[in-house]
Design a protein around this motif. Sequence first.
Motif, mmCIF file in Angstrom:
data_model
loop_
_atom_site.group_PDB
_atom_site.id
_atom_site.type_symbol
_atom_site.label_atom_id
_atom_site.label_comp_id
_atom_site.label_asym_id
_atom_site.label_seq_id
_atom_site.Cartn_x
_atom_site.Cartn_y
_atom_site.Cartn_z
ATOM 1 N N ASP A 1 8.668 1.769 0.330
ATOM 2 C CA ASP A 1 9.591 1.573 -0.801
ATOM 3 C C ASP A 1 8.825 1.793 -2.110
ATOM 4 O O ASP A 1 9.325 2.412 -3.045
ATOM 5 C CB ASP A 1 10.150 0.136 -0.822
ATOM 6 C CG ASP A 1 10.943 -0.213 0.420
ATOM 7 O OD1 ASP A 1 11.550 0.692 1.012
ATOM 8 O OD2 ASP A 1 10.957 -1.405 0.799
ATOM 9 N N GLU B 1 3.208 7.584 9.445
ATOM 10 C CA GLU B 1 4.011 8.321 8.471
ATOM 11 C C GLU B 1 3.777 9.830 8.603
ATOM 12 O O GLU B 1 4.672 10.634 8.372
ATOM 13 C CB GLU B 1 3.679 7.846 7.051
ATOM 14 C CG GLU B 1 4.474 6.645 6.552
ATOM 15 C CD GLU B 1 4.176 5.324 7.245
ATOM 16 O OE1 GLU B 1 3.141 5.236 7.936
ATOM 17 O OE2 GLU B 1 4.968 4.370 7.109
ATOM 18 N N SER C 1 9.118 6.578 6.132
ATOM 19 C CA SER C 1 8.269 5.575 6.788
ATOM 20 C C SER C 1 7.867 6.088 8.172
ATOM 21 O O SER C 1 8.416 7.085 8.657
ATOM 22 C CB SER C 1 9.048 4.283 7.020
ATOM 23 O OG SER C 1 9.322 3.638 5.832
ATOM 24 N N ALA C 2 6.993 5.348 8.803
ATOM 25 C CA ALA C 2 6.688 5.608 10.212
ATOM 26 C C ALA C 2 7.915 5.255 11.047
ATOM 27 O O ALA C 2 8.734 4.430 10.627
ATOM 28 C CB ALA C 2 5.518 4.746 10.646
HETATM 29 N N1 ASP Z 1 5.339 1.872 8.074
HETATM 30 C C1 ASP Z 1 4.962 0.828 7.157
HETATM 31 C C2 ASP Z 1 5.350 -0.535 7.742
HETATM 32 O O1 ASP Z 1 5.910 -0.618 8.820
HETATM 33 C C3 ASP Z 1 5.513 1.024 5.790
HETATM 34 C C4 ASP Z 1 7.035 0.967 5.677
HETATM 35 O O2 ASP Z 1 7.754 1.061 6.676
HETATM 36 O O3 ASP Z 1 7.507 0.833 4.550
HETATM 37 O O4 ASP Z 1 5.072 -1.537 7.146
#
Ligand code: ASP
Length: 408
Positions: free
Chosen positions: A154, A74, A41-42
Amino acid sequence: MKILVQKFGGTSVATLENMKMVREKVRDGLKRCDKVIAVLSARAGETNNLLALADAWSPAPDKAECDVLVSTGEQVSVSLFAMLLKDIGLSARSMLGWQIPIITDDDFGRARILSIDKEMLLKQLADNDVLVVAGFQGCTRDGRITTLGRGGSDTSAVALAAALDSTLCEIYTDVDGVYTTDPNICSSARKMERIAYDEMLEMASMGAKVLHIRSVEFAKKYRVPVYVRSTFSDDAGTLVTQEDSTMEAVLVSGIAYDKDQARVTLAAVPDVPGMAAAVFGPLSEQGILVDMIVQNTSQDGHTDMTFTIPRKDLSQTLEIMENVAREIGADKVLHDVSVAKVSAIGVGMRNHSGVAARAFAALTQEGINILMISTSEIKITILIQEKYVELAVRILHDAFGLDWDLGC
Ligand code: ASP
Ligand code: ADP
Ligand code: MG
């Protein structure tokens, strides 16, 4: 070739120190399997920051450009992490959604995955021990970048696991499993050893953000077992898997809540055929998800229609409803933003009665007023004032004995 997919969330990749812990999990994965796909993820807070930037720049940010912007969160994570892997001599490379490609539809901001190029992944895995894949993103058939909706990494991970026939998808996060309710608001929440796909689907759709709902849909459809565990400990986690008879013995297995709710009422709608279509048609055309709906009994040929929507869609919904009210001759549009949903979920409800009554009695004892109720085969949802959410979660958790370990 045994391929393990491991997904690491925002807090897991937030700092260099945390990423080094993630690297250990990947190293451990390589001891158990031939290759690892690490989906990242970011870094925590980054997606919010990028979305705030878009809002600061434009009163109505273009959805497609917004996806180009937020997908960079990301990109930062995967490049930094691939460097860390190379530093310890592992063969690794980063891959963005469009480089694989992960093809999605063009519903920017909440795109659905349509296909994944498995051949490309296998080709890259032949040259690398680890592929570091950017979660949350894909691209349309004509090459435009898309994102999958908040929490969507996910879904990227489970979809990759399904595409590669992986026997397991590990989701590493900041809690060590799926709990009977959010452990951050209820100290007696208990970690579950296993949870059925259907229960996890309801938990996720009712607000338990530990897993993105579409990841559970993929897992159920392609029968991918998902193991939720912590990046920061080696404790056993929770397996999301197929239902079995021991799961049905438990009446309620979890409580979820969702504060991102608003309630809208159309007062004195003429009680004639076609009104529901006139009210909900324009909302669905704008992609606004309506959840609970209640229509009162008719009085003097008129009825009130009340429904809930995500809070962020309130102003657009009110605008649409003012027009609808004028067209159909409804009296007025009312709204309330200080509401929230609390749900009790369990496959055991299929075979037991009295669950709703027990929930209502427990809430009554604490003087919590129920604004709306909806039920499904394995779920009861109530709408209440937001200020009572934490209390209601704890009351229901207690009423269904969820803090007792039944060993199921
Ligand atoms: N970076 C995205 C969010 O903060 C996706 C994730 O974290 O799954 O929603
Ligand atoms: P990540 O960034 O790793 O994807 P998320 O913040 O999306 O992590 O999801 C993990 C969070 O989900 C936890 O910190 C917890 O507050 C929340 N959560 C809500 N319901 C549950 C639950 N039933 N079990 C575990 N965590 C839950
Ligand atoms: Mg998440």
